[in-house]
Structures are given as C-alpha cells and as structure tokens.
Write a protein that holds these residues in place. Structure first.
Motif, PDB file in Angstrom:
ATOM      1  N   ALA A  30      16.140 -24.295 -37.514  1.00 34.61           N
ATOM      2  CA  ALA A  30      15.299 -25.370 -38.039  1.00 34.61           C
ATOM      3  C   ALA A  30      14.156 -25.625 -37.069  1.00 34.61           C
ATOM      4  CB  ALA A  30      16.121 -26.637 -38.227  1.00 34.61           C
ATOM      5  N   ILE A  31      13.011 -25.949 -37.620  1.00 32.58           N
ATOM      6  CA  ILE A  31      11.827 -26.240 -36.813  1.00 32.58           C
ATOM      7  C   ILE A  31      11.627 -27.749 -36.775  1.00 32.58           C
ATOM      8  CG2 ILE A  31       9.316 -25.999 -36.708  1.00 32.58           C
ATOM      9  CD1 ILE A  31       9.747 -23.239 -38.059  1.00 32.58           C
ATOM     10  N   LEU A  32      11.443 -28.276 -35.574  1.00 33.53           N
ATOM     11  CA  LEU A  32      11.133 -29.695 -35.427  1.00 33.53           C
ATOM     12  C   LEU A  32       9.653 -29.886 -35.730  1.00 33.53           C
ATOM     13  CD1 LEU A  32      12.130 -32.529 -34.611  1.00 33.53           C
ATOM     14  CD2 LEU A  32      11.334 -32.015 -32.326  1.00 33.53           C
ATOM     15  N   ASP A  33       9.369 -30.656 -36.782  1.00 32.35           N
ATOM     16  CA  ASP A  33       8.009 -30.866 -37.248  1.00 32.35           C
ATOM     17  C   ASP A  33       7.629 -32.324 -37.008  1.00 32.35           C
ATOM     18  OD1 ASP A  33       5.629 -31.214 -38.613  1.00 32.35           O
ATOM     19  OD2 ASP A  33       6.320 -30.254 -40.457  1.00 32.35           O
ATOM     20  N   THR A  34       6.770 -32.563 -36.028  1.00 32.39           N
ATOM     21  CA  THR A  34       6.393 -33.942 -35.688  1.00 32.39           C
ATOM     22  C   THR A  34       5.513 -34.587 -36.755  1.00 32.39           C
ATOM     23  OG1 THR A  34       4.509 -33.158 -34.379  1.00 32.39           O
ATOM     24  CG2 THR A  34       6.596 -33.547 -33.210  1.00 32.39           C
ATOM     25  N   GLY A  35       5.069 -33.823 -37.727  1.00 27.31           N
ATOM     26  CA  GLY A  35       4.307 -34.382 -38.835  1.00 27.31           C
ATOM     27  C   GLY A  35       5.178 -34.795 -40.009  1.00 27.31           C
TER      28      GLY A  35
END
Length: 121
Positions: A30-35
């Motif tokens: 999983a990618i942590l997406d700050t948006g």
C-alpha cells in the motif's frame, strides 16, 4: 512499527494485510498518500472479493482526476500488529491500494529518503 520502502517512484510503500470476511489474510503493498484524507482506498473488485460489507450509497468526492463516486465499505486491516476495522473507499478505476493520512492520527511516520529509512508505527 512497520518498516516501509521508497518505491521506484519515490512513493512511501508499506506491506499491510487485508482480512477477508472469511478471515483469510491477503498481504498487499500500500502507498501512503498524503493527499488522501481517509483510511484506505482500493478497487471495488478487490473489496467484493474480500466480501467486505458495503455500507451506504456512494460518496461524491473530488480527486486529482476530477469528481468521482466512491463506494464505502467496512474493511479489516492488519497494520503494525493491530487488526483494525476501518472505513474503506472503493472505486472502479483504482489501480493501487492507498493508505490515507488518517493513519497519521495514531501512527508516527518517519520518512528519511536520503538515509533510506521509512517507518510507520
């Protein structure tokens, strides 16, 4: 605390586990997406395969690609040794599993690209 890695695009990537309704574990990257301001975003087909319960009518949201209607599920995620029930948004055009910034309310993020250090916990 879980260790992550910076993928080839420089994104913050973590190994987590999605737990199906029948309690089968599905490890994913999983990618942590700050948006992304919620808990988790996945493809609707994956949510259906996991047999996660769809909670209500789709949610209208503004994304980088425009207005989208995302389904809402109740999902179980294993992260940092904790099994948590979270709200999951699902869309037909989602290509990657995304973790949102809600995790940062409870987990400390350390991201040092130059040292190759990425942790969440």
């Amino acid at each position: 605390m879980i260790n992550g890695e910076f993928n080839r695009k420089g994104e913050l990537q973590f190994d987590i586990t999605l737990i199906a309704a029948d309690e089968t574990d599905y490890p994913v990257k999983a990618i942590l997406d700050t948006g992304f301001n919620d808990w988790l975003l996945i493809n609707n087909k994956d949510a259906e395969r996991l047999r996660w319960l769809q909670e209500q009518e789709p949610l209208k949201v503004q994304t980088a690609g425009g207005i989208e209607f995302l389904d809402i599920y109740e999902g179980i995620v294993l992260i940092d040794g904790e099994e948590l029930i979270v709200r999951v948004l699902g869309g037909d055009n989602i290509k990657e599993v995304l973790l949102g910034v809600r995790w940062l309310r409870f987990k400390r993020l350390v991201a040092d690209f130059s040292a190759g250090v990425l942790t969440l916990g």
